[in-house]
Scaffold this active site. Sequence first.
Site, short mmCIF file in Angstrom:
data_model
loop_
_atom_site.label_atom_id
_atom_site.label_comp_id
_atom_site.label_asym_id
_atom_site.label_seq_id
_atom_site.Cartn_x
_atom_site.Cartn_y
_atom_site.Cartn_z
N HIS A 20 0.81 -1.22 0.00
CA HIS A 20 0.00 0.00 0.00
C HIS A 20 0.85 1.26 0.00
O HIS A 20 0.42 2.28 -0.55
CB HIS A 20 -0.94 0.01 1.21
CG HIS A 20 -2.18 -0.81 0.99
ND1 HIS A 20 -3.42 -0.26 0.78
CD2 HIS A 20 -2.37 -2.15 0.93
CE1 HIS A 20 -4.31 -1.22 0.61
NE2 HIS A 20 -3.70 -2.37 0.70
N ASP A 47 7.74 5.97 0.56
CA ASP A 47 8.21 7.02 1.48
C ASP A 47 7.44 7.08 2.79
O ASP A 47 7.49 8.10 3.49
CB ASP A 47 8.15 8.39 0.78
CG ASP A 47 6.72 8.85 0.53
OD1 ASP A 47 5.78 8.02 0.66
OD2 ASP A 47 6.53 10.03 0.20
N GLU A 53 -3.97 8.21 4.38
CA GLU A 53 -4.16 7.04 3.50
C GLU A 53 -4.74 5.86 4.28
O GLU A 53 -5.45 5.03 3.74
CB GLU A 53 -2.82 6.63 2.87
CG GLU A 53 -2.28 7.66 1.88
CD GLU A 53 -0.88 7.30 1.40
OE1 GLU A 53 -0.60 6.11 1.18
OE2 GLU A 53 -0.05 8.24 1.26
N PRO A 98 -4.34 -0.96 -7.51
CA PRO A 98 -5.39 -1.75 -8.15
C PRO A 98 -6.35 -2.30 -7.10
O PRO A 98 -5.96 -2.62 -5.99
CB PRO A 98 -4.62 -2.88 -8.85
CG PRO A 98 -3.34 -2.99 -8.09
CD PRO A 98 -3.03 -1.63 -7.57
N ASP A 139 -6.45 -19.01 2.98
CA ASP A 139 -6.02 -20.38 2.67
C ASP A 139 -6.33 -21.24 3.89
O ASP A 139 -5.66 -21.14 4.92
CB ASP A 139 -4.52 -20.40 2.36
CG ASP A 139 -3.99 -21.79 2.07
OD1 ASP A 139 -4.77 -22.76 2.16
OD2 ASP A 139 -2.79 -21.91 1.74
N ASP A 169 3.04 -19.76 1.11
CA ASP A 169 3.47 -20.88 0.28
C ASP A 169 2.67 -20.92 -1.02
O ASP A 169 1.81 -20.06 -1.26
CB ASP A 169 3.34 -22.21 1.04
CG ASP A 169 1.91 -22.49 1.50
OD1 ASP A 169 0.96 -21.88 0.96
OD2 ASP A 169 1.73 -23.33 2.41
#
EC number: 1.11.1.7
Length: 329
Positions: A70, A78, A92, A166, A246, A254
């Site tokens: 991000h 920065d 942000e 994105p 997962d 992994d």
Amino acid sequence: MGYRCLFFLVIFSLSGLSGFLAENEEAAGLVMSYYKDTCPQAEEIIKEQVKLLYKRHKNTAFSWLRNIFHDCFVESCDASLLLDSTRRVLSEKETDRSFGMRNFRYIETIKEALERECPGVVSCSDILVLSARDGIVSVGGPYIPLKTGRRDGRKSRADILEQYLPDHNESMNVVLERFANIGIDTPGVVALLGSHSVGRTHCVKLVHRLYPEVDPALNPDHVEHMLHKCPDAIPDPKAVQYVRNDRGTPMKLDNNYYRNILDNKGLLIVDHQLATDKRTKPYVKKMAKSQDYFFNEFSRAITILSENNPLTGTQGEIRKQCNLANKNH
């Protein structure tokens, strides 16, 4: 004759000046072990703090990994991500794209440990990058040698964040283009999205695939689990409602992620697209077969990401506190 000599003298002088500036520009850039003279223990302190925090709070490692994405993706690596909102400027951290991000206070814990050893030396942007590097190791990923020497920005980029980052619902065309803009190619994109191997996804981000109708692309066996974890069509953003990315190895970085998405068990639209788009699917298959290949491409992509347009030399500042620019300290 005199004018000709003067002409060549000026040319050679300018050439020498150009070379001098180029050398100094390079010297002011990122290098390995930047703090070896000014704070020799810096990288070891960060590593030890990351280990200690991981023992106490397992999800910190996921936070460090998400932080580097991000922060470094949005124009410059920065530490602008870490800045708090002010009366005039939104942080942000408080934008929709940062939903679910946490553990920023522990960056301050690392910063305080460094300030005790070497006051005013180590930047928050280097802390952000190196904590990600060491967090990756904490969850079983590869150790990635990364350069240091970044300096901290003074302003939030919340107003332009969506132009760079994105979104998980965007088309693969947009995703590939955004990554290409910072020099990351298709296998690098596939590898970085392997970060979805760890952590969890809040129901807010995936209920559109379950309600009002189940996305037919989802594996029916996985749908039952997702519905159990996300029983509400409009989940409370503040509720602890999530699905592990997962289920097999939720705390381990992994290549199981790639086998999952090939089996239509990806939680997000971008996961599904990664496994079906003709540009990315070959790399998904290759990473599903070889963890070494996944780790190699992942390491390469993280390195590129960490070096995206950093502030160096006399640019920016070394923040005293990571959530505040020095002028606001």
